[in-house]
Design an enzyme around this catalytic site. Structure first.
Site, PDB file in Angstrom:
ATOM      1  N   ASP A   9      -1.568 -43.002  32.072  1.00  0.00           N
ATOM      2  CA  ASP A   9      -0.925 -42.116  31.100  1.00  0.00           C
ATOM      3  C   ASP A   9       0.553 -42.087  31.487  1.00  0.00           C
ATOM      4  OD1 ASP A   9       0.133 -40.023  29.644  1.00  0.00           O
ATOM      5  OD2 ASP A   9      -1.181 -38.468  30.475  1.00  0.00           O
ATOM      6  N   LYS A  70      10.840 -41.865  28.387  1.00  0.00           N
ATOM      7  CA  LYS A  70       9.914 -42.188  27.295  1.00  0.00           C
ATOM      8  C   LYS A  70      10.541 -41.899  25.931  1.00  0.00           C
ATOM      9  CE  LYS A  70       5.159 -41.165  25.953  1.00  0.00           C
ATOM     10  NZ  LYS A  70       3.938 -40.502  26.412  1.00  0.00           N
ATOM     11  N   GLU A 147      -2.767 -41.759  22.775  1.00  0.00           N
ATOM     12  CA  GLU A 147      -3.106 -40.653  23.683  1.00  0.00           C
ATOM     13  C   GLU A 147      -4.264 -39.792  23.159  1.00  0.00           C
ATOM     14  OE1 GLU A 147       0.772 -38.941  24.231  1.00  0.00           O
ATOM     15  OE2 GLU A 147       1.427 -40.687  25.376  1.00  0.00           O
ATOM     16  N   ASP A 169      -2.379 -31.130  21.230  1.00  0.00           N
ATOM     17  CA  ASP A 169      -1.710 -31.438  22.493  1.00  0.00           C
ATOM     18  C   ASP A 169      -0.370 -30.710  22.574  1.00  0.00           C
ATOM     19  OD1 ASP A 169      -0.430 -32.552  24.664  1.00  0.00           O
ATOM     20  OD2 ASP A 169      -0.843 -34.634  24.117  1.00  0.00           O
TER      21      ASP A 169
END
Ligand code: AMP
Length: 581
Positions: A9, A70, A147, A169
C-alpha cells in the site's frame, strides 16, 4: 514452493508492506511499526533517509525532505531534494525500495515481484508512473489494484457470492468512497468519488480554533503569533480528538501555555463529544454527499449495498459510523485494522496470483452489541427502555467505551443501571446481562451526568462502571462470560483467530536499521544549529522559547537523557516547522 509476491500500500502519508507465507498473512513491521511514513530525505552527509527518520527531519530541513509525493505522481514535474531534483517516480521508488528491503529482511530471501495499490481515481498516467517507480526500485509490478478493491479483499474471502460493498475511506487529508462489486471471482470498483483535501487534519483544526477562541475570550490573549503555543495546541487537539472516539469528554490540560503581564496562563478545558460533533458535522455531511454521488454514478440506492467497510484512521470518529448507520440502516464494519487492510488486500491478491492458498483475515471481534437503557422514544413512542448501544458488534477486542447519561428527575439520588446484549432498539427485546444501582447521588436538579463505561476483554469479561461526573462517586460490576454463547468448537476457532491476530503483530524486530543513541544526538545537534541560524528571523516570544529549549536540549545531550532529548527535539522541531511554513 511458489515465488512470494509482496503486497504494497503506497500511501500519501504512510505506506505498508504485507505478505502471505504458508497461508499466513503478515503486515511486516519495521522498528516496531507497520506504518512507514511516506517521507524521503537526505541527511547532512547526503545519505538517503526513508520513513520515520526522514519525517523527523522534515521540520528542520524541508529543503531536503519530501513528503506526500503521491499527490504528484504522473505529473511532469521535478521535486528538489538537497542539491538535485528528482521525478516523483524516483522518490516513490525510494519508498518502494525500503519496503522491499523490509520484506526481504523478514523473509530472509530476495523479493522481485509486487502487487501495488493505487486510488480508484488514478488515471492511466498516474498508474504508469507507479509502475515505473516499481521498476526503478527493482520490483516487477505484477498487478496494480485499486485501494477499495484491496480493502474489500481483506474482508471477503469468498468471491463467488454476489455482493456489493461500499468502501468509505477517511484518512488524515483525503476522503474517498467507492462502490465495489464482487461476483464470480471478480472484484471491481464500479464507481468512486471523494475529496482530496478533507480528513482528520480538518477535525483537528476545528478543535485548535476552539482553543484559540477560548484563550482569547477567557484570558484575553492572542496565541496565534506564538509558534510554540500553536504547536502545543495542534498536538493537544489531535490527542483530544482521539480520546473523544472512546470517551464522552476529553480534558485538555496544558500548563504554562502562554504568559500575560508576567503571569503564566494555563489552559484547562473540557471538550464534550457533542460539541466536537457539532464542529465537524458539516465535514461528515460533505462525505455523505460524495456517498450519494458514488451511489448514483453506480445507478444504485442505499438499499442495494450489502456491506459498508470503514478504512482510514478518521473512521474511528463515532459520528462517522452513526451517520452511515442512519443512512444505510446497517452497522459498518471496521474489524480489519482500518490502517492496514489495504496492504493486507494487496498481499491476498499477490498470493492468489502466486497460486498460494490464503486463509481469511480474521481478528477477534465481539459478535454482539452491549449497552444500557434510558428514557427516550422508539418510533415516536415514549419509552423508559430505549436501548443505548455502547460497544457495537464487530468491534475488535479488547475494547473500552464510555457514554454519558443524565438523571431524569430533580433530587434523584439513585440511578438504576441495566446492561443488555443485543441489537433491538427496544431494550426489553434484548438479553439483560446485569443490573446495579448507584446510590448517594448529589441532591441536584435533573440532568446530573452519569458516565457509563464498558470494558470487554478477550476472555469475554465485561467490566461495567457508572460514575457521577461531578463527584467521582462510582460503582462497578463485572459480568463473566458475556460471549459464552459461543459453542466449544466456535471457541477453538476464536482462539485460532486471536492467535492469528497476534501473529500479525508478532514481528517486532524485523528491523536492521535501529537508530543508535549516537545518531539521535547527531540529529539533536543539527537541529540546534539550524534553530540558532533562525533565531534572527523569529519574533521575541519565539526567540525566547527557542533559546530556552536549546539550553534544555544541550543539558539533556550532556546528561545523555534520551527521553528529555526526544521531548526537546520534538518541541524545537514544532517551532521550526511553524517558522518555515
Ligand atoms: P490515515 O491517513 O488513514 O493513517 O489516518 C490518519 C488520521 O486518522 C489522522 O487525522 C489521525 O488523527 C486520525 N485518527 C487516528 N486514530 C484516530 C482515533 N482513534 N480517533 C479519531 N481519529 C483518529
Amino acid at each position: 514452493m511458489s515465488e512470494i509476491i509482496i503486497g504494497i500500500d503506497l500511501g500519501t502519508t504512510n505506506s505498508e508492506v504485507a505478505v502471505v507465507q504458508d497461508g499466513q498473512l503478515t503486515v511486516i513491521k519495521d522498528q516496531g511499526s507497520a506504518l512507514l511514513p511516506s517521507f524521503v530525505g537526505l541527511s547532512d552527509n547526503n545519505e538517503i533517509l526513508v520513513g520515520e527518520t526522514a519525517k523527523n527531519q522534515y521540520a528542520a530541513y524541508p529543503e531536503r525532505t519530501i513528503k506526500s509525493i503521491k499527490r504528484s505522481m504522473g505529473e511532469d514535474v521535478q521535486v528538489v531534494m538537497g542539491e538535485q531534483s528528482y521525478t516523483p517516480q524516483e522518490i516513490s521508488a525510494v519508498i518502494l525500495k525500503r519496503l522491499k528491503a523490509i520484506a526481504e529482511q523478514h523473509l530472509g530471501h530476495s523479493v522481485t515481484k509486487a502487487v501495488i495499490t493505487v486510488p480508484a481515481y488514478f488515471s492511466d498516467t498516474q498508474r504508469q508512473a507507479t509502475r515505473e517507480a516499481g521498476d526503478i526500485a527493482g520490483l516487477e509490478v505484477v498487478r496494480m489494484i485499486n485501494e477499495p478493491t484491496a480493502a474489500a479483499l481483506s474482508y471477503e474471502s469468498d468471491q463467488k457470492t454476489h455482493r456489493r460493498v461500499m468502501v468509505y475511506d477517511l484518512g488524515g487529508g483525503t476522503f474517498d468512497v467507492s462502490v465495489v462489486n464482487i461476483e464470480n471471482d471478480v472484484v471491481e470498483v464500479i464507481s468512486s468519488h471523494g475529496n482530496n483535501h478533507l480528513g482528520g487534519d480538518d477535525f483537528d483544526q476545528k478543535i485548535i480554533d476552539f482553543l484559540v477562541d477560548h484563550l482569547k475570550e477567557k484570558q484575553g490573549i492572542d496565541v496565534e503569533s506564538s509558534s510554540k503555543t500553536m504547536a502545543r495546541l495542534v498536538r493537544a487537539a489531535e490527542i483530544a480528538k482521539r480520546t473523544l472516539s472512546d470517551q464522552p469528554f476529553a480534558h485538555i490540560e496544558e500548563e504554562y501555555i502562554a504568559e500575560k503581564d508576567g503571569q503564566p496562563i494555563h489552559l484547562s478545558i473540557e471538550l464534550d463529544r457533542k460539541n466536537f460533533e457539532a464542529m465537524i458535522e458539516d465535514y461528515i455531511e460533505d462525505t455523505l454527499e460524495s456517498v450519494h454521488i458514488a451511489l448514483s454514478d453506480a445507478q444504485l440506492t442505499a438499499s442495494d449495498i450489502d456491506k459498508i467497510l470503514l478504512v482510514g484512521g478518521s473512521t474511528r470518529v463515532p459520528l462517522v459510523r452513526e451517520c452511515l448507520q442512519k443512512k444505510f440502516g446497517m452497522e459498518p464494519h471496521s474489524e480489519v485494522h482500518p490502517d492496514l487492510c489495504v496492504a493486507m488486500g494487496a498481499a491476498i491478491q499477490a498470493a492468489m496470483i502466486g497460486g498460494a492458498k490464503v486463509s481469511t483475515v480474521l481478528v477477534d471481534v465481539t459478535p454482539y452489541t452491549y449497552g444500557t437503557s434510558a428514557i427516550g422514544h422508539i418510533n415516536g413512542e415514549y419509552t423508559p427502555f430505549m436501548y443505548c448501544p455502547i460497544i457495537h458488534k464487530n468491534t475488535p477486542l479488547p475494547v473500552s467505551k464510555s457514554e454519558v447519561f443524565a438523571t431524569s428527575s430533580d433530587g434523584q439520588e439513585v440511578a438504576e443501571i441495566n446492561i443488555y446484549q443485543g441489537e433491538d432498539p427496544d431494550a426489553l427485546n434484548n438479553i439483560e446481562i446485569g443490573k446495579f444501582t448507584v446510590e448517594g447521588l448529589k441532591d441536584v436538579e435533573a440532568g446530573n451526568r452519569i458516565v457509563i463505561s464498558l470494558n470487554l476483554d478477550l476472555n469475554g469479561v465485561l467490566n461495567v462502571s457508572a460514575k457521577e461526573k461531578d463527584t467521582g462517586l462510582e460503582k462497578t460490576i463485572t459480568i463473566e462470560n458475556v460471549i459464552s454463547r459461543f459453542e466449544e468448537a466456535q471457541l477453538d476457532t476464536a482462539r485460532d483467530r486471536i492467535d492469528a491476530f497476534f501473529a500479525i503483530n508478532a514481528d517486532e524486530d524485523a528491523s536492521d536499521i535501529a537508530p543508535t543513541g549516537k545518531d539521535e544526538h547527531h540529529e539533536a545537534r543539527s537541529l540546534i544549529e539550524k534553530a540558532q541560524g533562525m533565531l534572527e528571523k523569529a519574533n521575541n516570544e519565539d526567540r525566547e522559547d527557542m533559546v530556552n529549549i536549546i539550553e534544555a536540549l544541550n543539558a539533556a545531550i550532556e546528561a545523555e537523557d534520551t527521553q528529555k532529548i526526544a521531548e526537546n527535539v520534538e518541541q524545537l522541531s514544532d517551532i521550526l516547522y511553524y517558522l518555515e511554513n
